[in-house]
Each structure stands twice: as structure tokens, then as C-alpha cells.
Design an enzyme around this catalytic site. Structure first.
Site, PDB file in Angstrom:
ATOM      1  N   CYS A  53       0.830  -1.213   0.000  1.00 47.72           N
ATOM      2  CA  CYS A  53       0.000   0.000   0.000  1.00 47.72           C
ATOM      3  C   CYS A  53       0.861   1.257   0.000  1.00 47.72           C
ATOM      4  O   CYS A  53       0.540   2.248  -0.666  1.00 47.72           O
ATOM      5  CB  CYS A  53      -0.922   0.021   1.223  1.00 47.72           C
ATOM      6  SG  CYS A  53      -2.077  -1.357   1.260  1.00 47.72           S
ATOM      7  N   ARG A 136      -7.883  -4.405  -3.109  1.00 46.01           N
ATOM      8  CA  ARG A 136      -7.444  -3.215  -3.857  1.00 46.01           C
ATOM      9  C   ARG A 136      -8.448  -2.968  -4.981  1.00 46.01           C
ATOM     10  O   ARG A 136      -8.274  -3.449  -6.099  1.00 46.01           O
ATOM     11  CB  ARG A 136      -6.029  -3.432  -4.415  1.00 46.01           C
ATOM     12  CG  ARG A 136      -5.017  -3.753  -3.341  1.00 46.01           C
ATOM     13  CD  ARG A 136      -3.619  -3.991  -3.872  1.00 46.01           C
ATOM     14  NE  ARG A 136      -2.823  -4.635  -2.839  1.00 46.01           N
ATOM     15  CZ  ARG A 136      -2.272  -4.018  -1.789  1.00 46.01           C
ATOM     16  NH1 ARG A 136      -2.405  -2.703  -1.669  1.00 46.01           N
ATOM     17  NH2 ARG A 136      -1.591  -4.682  -0.886  1.00 46.01           N
TER      18      ARG A 136
HETATM   19  C1  BEZ Z   1       0.495  -4.649   1.859  1.00 45.74           C
HETATM   20  O1  BEZ Z   1       0.122  -3.545   1.497  1.00 45.74           O
HETATM   21  O2  BEZ Z   1       1.669  -4.981   1.778  1.00 45.74           O
HETATM   22  C2  BEZ Z   1      -0.500  -5.616   2.398  1.00 45.74           C
HETATM   23  C3  BEZ Z   1      -1.588  -5.180   3.136  1.00 45.74           C
HETATM   24  C4  BEZ Z   1      -2.492  -6.107   3.635  1.00 45.74           C
HETATM   25  C5  BEZ Z   1      -2.297  -7.441   3.396  1.00 45.74           C
HETATM   26  C6  BEZ Z   1      -1.232  -7.876   2.642  1.00 45.74           C
HETATM   27  C7  BEZ Z   1      -0.321  -6.955   2.126  1.00 45.74           C
END
Ligand code: BEZ
Length: 224
Positions: A53, A136
Site C-alpha cells: 500500500c 485493492r
Molecule cells: C500490503 O500492502 O503490503 C499488504 C496489506 C495487507 C495485506 C497484505 C499486504
């Protein structure tokens, strides 16, 4: 907001964007009403202070000017709190350097959705992937507030922001010229005509100047 009744279903392409009011990192937001006449990209992310993110937010922030030029407003969303959102954008600006980008300002609003009302309304929570975080999701909403495209990515895969920009330019080009975009189309490349709907139109089209017709139903042209 209508997500508590039995008639709720996930928003679909062609639907009017569901309305909501929420707090954001830029103050109160009435969506989509505050952005009358603009294209809008409403996107969710799983969680603040997470690796993928963070790279996505930097990518989006770096493209903010390009989206401004495309008359397009960006709105982020997750089920985190306002203080978490604020702390995260401050942390990104002060501490993160990613692929040569540092001191990055996240200048678009991030919706606070602790109640999960907005993410549920938009179908951004997919329990098979996660019960308590958004996938997402990316909603492309036009100036009449109609949903024109939707893309979903899972938690582990960061979005392709060039594709997100291509979708906006493709939709704007389709609207402006009443044409369609072939596979892997990029801005500046030939577009295709809608298929003919009468036999006369099919005949006329193959003789029309400026068109390259591979078949009566597959004609392409350059945009001037
Ligand atoms: C990430 O943004 O890296 C992430 C966030 C939630 C679950 C898995 C990855």
C-alpha cells in the site's frame, strides 16, 4: 447509503456511484456530490502502514498532476482511523524513499471507514480474501457520476498505475469521439469504430476514406 437493506448488491458498471458522506484526511467529503463535473477514481487499500500500500500511495501521489490534467479526482479509502491515515501520510513524507521518490506528499483525501459502511456499500470487502480489510478496488466514475469501469486486485499484488491512467484516457477518448479501443490500446494509437448496425452501414463503411477495414465489422482509424 443503502447497504443495510436486503436489496443491496455490489455496484456494477453502468450504475450511478453510490452516495456517501465520510470524514477524510482533507475534511468532510460528500461523494460523489463534491466532485460534480469531474472524473473520479475511488480506490481502496487494505491497510495503512503496510508495504505494498505504501508503494501504491507513492505511485499515485507521483501521478497526481497527470490526473489533475485529466480532470480526475483521486479518493483513497481503508477501514483505518483518521489518526492512522494522518500518521501514515506523515510517515511516508518524512521517512520513506522508494524508487528514488522521497518527501512525497499524499495530497488526495483518504476516507476513514472504521464502520466499514462505505467499503461494504462499494463491495470492497471480499471475505474470501479478507474479512476485515478491503481488497485493492478501483472504481472509475465519470462526470455524470456513472461507474464506467471497475478493477479489483488481491492483497498481495500492487496495482499498475499506468493501466489506471490508460483506463481514464481510454474512457475519455471513447466519449469524446464515439469510438472504442482495441486490445492493448495506448493513447495516440488507432481506435476502432463501433460495429455497424445496418447492412447499408456495413457496405458504406468499407468504402469510407480514412478507415482501415480488415472486415466490415473491424475498422480502425487514426484520431485527428
Ligand atoms: C500490503 O500492502 O503490503 C499488504 C496489506 C495487507 C495485506 C497484505 C499486504
Amino acid at each position: 447509503m443503502e447497504n443495510s437493506n436486503n436489496n443491496w448488491r455490489m455496484p456494477r458498471i453502468g450504475d450511478q456511484a453510490p452516495e456517501f458522506r465520510a470524514m477524510t484526511t482533507k475534511g468532510k467529503l460528500n461523494f460523489p456530490g463534491d466532485y460534480k463535473g469531474y472524473w473520479k477514481i475511488l480506490f481502496s487499500h487494505p491497510a495503512d502502514f503496510t508495504p505494498v500500500c505504501t508503494t501504491e500511495f507513492i505511485a499515485f501521489a507521483k501521478m497526481q498532476e497527470e490526473f489533475d490534467k485529466l480532470n480526475t479526482k483521486l479518493v483513497g479509502l481503508s477501514v483505518d482511523s483518521l489518526s492512522s491515515h494522518i500518521a501514515w501520510v506523515r510517515n511516508i513524507k518524512e521517512k520513506i524513499e522508494w524508487e528514488g521518490n522521497k518527501n512525497v506528499d499524499i495530497d488526495f483525501p483518504i476516507v476513514v471507514d472504521l464502520s466499514k459502511n462505505v467499503s461494504t456499500l462499494y463491495g470492497m470487502i471480499m471475505p474470501g480474501e479478507s474479512n476485515n480489510a478491503c481488497v485493492r478496488a478501483v472504481f472509475f466514475i465519470d462526470p455524470t457520476d456513472k461507474i464506467r469501469a471497475i478493477i479489483y486486485y488481491p492483497l498481495v499484488l500492487g496495482r499498475n498505475f499506468d493501466e489506471i491512467k490508460r483506463v481514464i484516457i481510454g474512457l475519455q477518448t471513447a466519449d469524446a469521439h464515439d469510438v472504442a479501443m482495441p486490445a492493448n490500446w495506448q493513447p495516440g494509437k488507432d481506435v476502432v469504430l463501433h460495429y455497424p448496425i445496418t447492412t447499408d452501414e456495413a457496405v458504406a463503411r468499407t468504402a469510407e476514406e480514412g478507415l482501415t477495414c480488415h472486415e466490415w465489422y473491424l475498422c480502425s482509424k487514426k484520431l485527428q
